[in-house]
Design an enzyme around this catalytic site. Structure first.
Site, mmCIF file in Angstrom:
data_model
loop_
_atom_site.group_PDB
_atom_site.id
_atom_site.type_symbol
_atom_site.label_atom_id
_atom_site.label_comp_id
_atom_site.label_asym_id
_atom_site.label_seq_id
_atom_site.Cartn_x
_atom_site.Cartn_y
_atom_site.Cartn_z
ATOM 1 N N SER A 22 30.797 3.748 6.461
ATOM 2 C CA SER A 22 31.935 2.933 6.026
ATOM 3 C C SER A 22 31.782 2.490 4.577
ATOM 4 C CB SER A 22 32.073 1.696 6.923
ATOM 5 O OG SER A 22 32.387 2.054 8.244
ATOM 6 N N ARG A 26 33.905 3.658 1.036
ATOM 7 C CA ARG A 26 34.552 2.631 0.221
ATOM 8 C C ARG A 26 34.001 2.608 -1.198
ATOM 9 N NH1 ARG A 26 35.345 1.701 5.310
ATOM 10 N NH2 ARG A 26 37.007 0.338 6.080
ATOM 11 N N GLY A 91 38.829 10.172 9.511
ATOM 12 C CA GLY A 91 40.016 9.335 9.559
ATOM 13 C C GLY A 91 39.970 8.232 8.515
ATOM 14 N N ARG A 119 45.193 13.399 14.748
ATOM 15 C CA ARG A 119 45.001 11.965 14.962
ATOM 16 C C ARG A 119 46.164 11.186 14.342
ATOM 17 N NH1 ARG A 119 39.078 10.276 13.276
ATOM 18 N NH2 ARG A 119 39.832 8.276 14.109
ATOM 19 N N GLN A 166 40.728 0.273 8.899
ATOM 20 C CA GLN A 166 41.369 1.338 8.127
ATOM 21 C C GLN A 166 42.786 0.938 7.738
ATOM 22 O OE1 GLN A 166 41.010 4.818 10.577
ATOM 23 N NE2 GLN A 166 38.787 4.931 10.354
ATOM 24 N N ASP A 313 32.746 2.412 17.637
ATOM 25 C CA ASP A 313 31.943 3.598 17.349
ATOM 26 C C ASP A 313 30.761 3.735 18.295
ATOM 27 O OD1 ASP A 313 33.535 4.516 15.307
ATOM 28 O OD2 ASP A 313 32.351 3.609 13.706
ATOM 29 N N ARG A 344 37.844 9.555 23.694
ATOM 30 C CA ARG A 344 36.479 9.220 24.108
ATOM 31 C C ARG A 344 36.404 8.666 25.526
ATOM 32 N NH1 ARG A 344 34.322 6.826 18.268
ATOM 33 N NH2 ARG A 344 33.955 8.883 17.332
ATOM 34 N N ARG A 386 30.032 11.481 17.820
ATOM 35 C CA ARG A 386 29.455 10.381 18.598
ATOM 36 C C ARG A 386 29.270 10.769 20.068
ATOM 37 N NH1 ARG A 386 28.531 6.831 14.927
ATOM 38 N NH2 ARG A 386 30.001 6.483 13.217
#
Length: 428
Positions: A22, A26, A91, A119, A166, A313, A344, A386
């Protein structure tokens, strides 16, 4: 990839967990808001974050990279590229770039792999379109590839119905190009890395005491350039914390881990289940950093229904913990899991059943009966990193074969190496 049952205990200190994904995304994107050189040590060198570097390079940035040290010199003016901006499987990259580019003069096309292009993006494109953005794509700009024609944006007061870092970050980035002060609020607190980093960069952003409401002013000058050391990713570290818990007579110490309160909820769940797990803060800079010590533990079943955005996550790996706990466990209020890299909820239940675990889908989560006799099986990752890593850890107990395990490289390129160094036998 085939993982064989591990017959020996694990005792290790891990300092080479993947850098935080993350923050890496950024750092790269926010560098475009500055006019001086930005520097990050321990940048994540995974497919997703390398794609983000390539995107900002195509927008005019100059990038110097030596190992995991990355320097970014932003362009004086964002270029309108002559190529598609490829977000790969990320994403985060796509949604943040939609918000960033919506107010930039030019024409931009964002696309990704076959999983990302299915997505949902309307959660970003719809509010941006309402303030003047021009975004085109399949299913009313819900599915990539997406074409963005940068426009002058109107000020907004947007109340998000979902808790998503997001969405929040995309709206912040668009607000910097709006014609007046903007307001954003969400129903519950999502990850706050963007606010932390932007405040350190002296951005014109005000955050309410509870973190749920933001006031963002248009940029009148470039932001302060960054010079940071990126901590290691707690979501990536979680797999090895889980390994220490489920393997008899084992202990793992995880070093230099990001301990932001919005990122350690899954660890707190393990503690509530009975795990011998300690987190110690060693540094407070723009983020909280520390170490995590974990030992073999017996787990008890639990119902998880709060702060779901903080463990989205880790949910697949938590499902593995549920399967090995005593009694029944459940995760609810987690419908967001259905629109991640895979569904998931469905995928975890399907694969756990193949491994001999009693598991049931709920509309917004799953229910798992712990303590079932495990069996070796072949499972499908559906291209979800994941899912693959979660079942790799389960494979240490029962042996497992994972279809399409290359997806692990999108976020944790040295995962297999660390697993092997712990003694796991892997055919890859």
């Amino acid at each position: 990839m085939k993982i064989y049952k591990l017959q020996t205990p694990v005792n290790a200190i891990l300092e080479n967990i993947a850098a935080d994904k993350s923050i890496s995304h950024r750092f790269a994107i926010f560098s475009l808001l500055t006019q001086e050189e930005n520097k990050a040590q321990n940048y994540l060198l995974a497919q997703d974050t390398l794609n983000t570097l390539e995107i900002i390079k195509n927008l005019g940035a100059k990038i110097e990279q030596k190992d995991s040290c990355v320097k970014i010199i932003p362009p004086k003016e964002i270029l309108s590229p002559n190529c598609i901006l490829d977000c790969g499987n990320s994403g985060t990259a796509m949604r943040l770039m939609i918000g960033f580019l919506a107010g930039i003069s030019g024409f931009f096309v964002l696309s990704g792999d076959k999983y990302l292009n299915n997505r949902p993006m309307r959660r970003i494109s719809k509010p941006l379109t309402q303030i003047g953005a021009r975004i085109y794509g399949r299913n009313e700009a819900n599915l990539a590839p997406l074409c963005i024609e940068g426009q002058n944006l109107k000020a907004f007061n947007y109340k998000s119905e979902i808790s998503s870092a997001q969405v929040k970050t995309a709206m912040i980035l668009s607000a910097f190009r709006a014609n007046n002060v903007c307001a954003f609020s969400e129903i519950s607190l999502s990850r706050n890395h963007s606010e932390n980093m932007l405040k350190a960069m002296k951005a014109p952003i005000r955050v309410s005491n509870d973190g749920l409401s933001l006031e963002i002013s248009p940029l009148k000058k470039p932001l302060k350039a960054q010079n940071i050391i990126i901590p290691n990713d707690p979501s990536s570290a979680f797999y090895f914390a889980l390994a220490a818990i489920i393997l008899p007579k084992s202990q793992i110490i995880l070093k230099n881990i990001l301990l932001n309160p919005t990122r350690i909820e899954a660890y707190k769940i393990l503690q509530k289940m009975g795990a011998k797990l300690e987190m110690t803060i060693t540094q407070n800079d723009f983020e909280t950093i520390g170490e995590i010590r974990v030992e073999s533990s017996k787990l008890n079943g639990i119902e998880v229904k709060d702060n779901i955005a903080w463990l989205i996550d880790e949910a697949p790996a938590l499902a593995i913990a549920f399967a090995l706990a005593k009694g029944k466990s459940s995760l609810i209020n987690a419908k967001e899991l259905r629109v991640k890299e895979s569904d998931r909820i469905a995928v975890m239940v399907e694969n756990l059943k193949l491994c001999g675990v009693e598991a049931r889908e709920l509309d917004d989560g799953f229910e798992i009966e712990g303590g079932c006799e495990l069996k070796s099986s072949k499972i499908k990752s559906y291209g979800d990193h994941r899912i693959a890593m979660s079942f790799a850890i389960l494979g240490l107990l029962c042996g497992i074969e994972i279809d399409d395990s290359d997806c692990i490289k999108t976020s944790f390129p040295n995962f297999i190496e660390i697993l092997s160094n712990l003694g796991a036998r892997i055919d890859y």
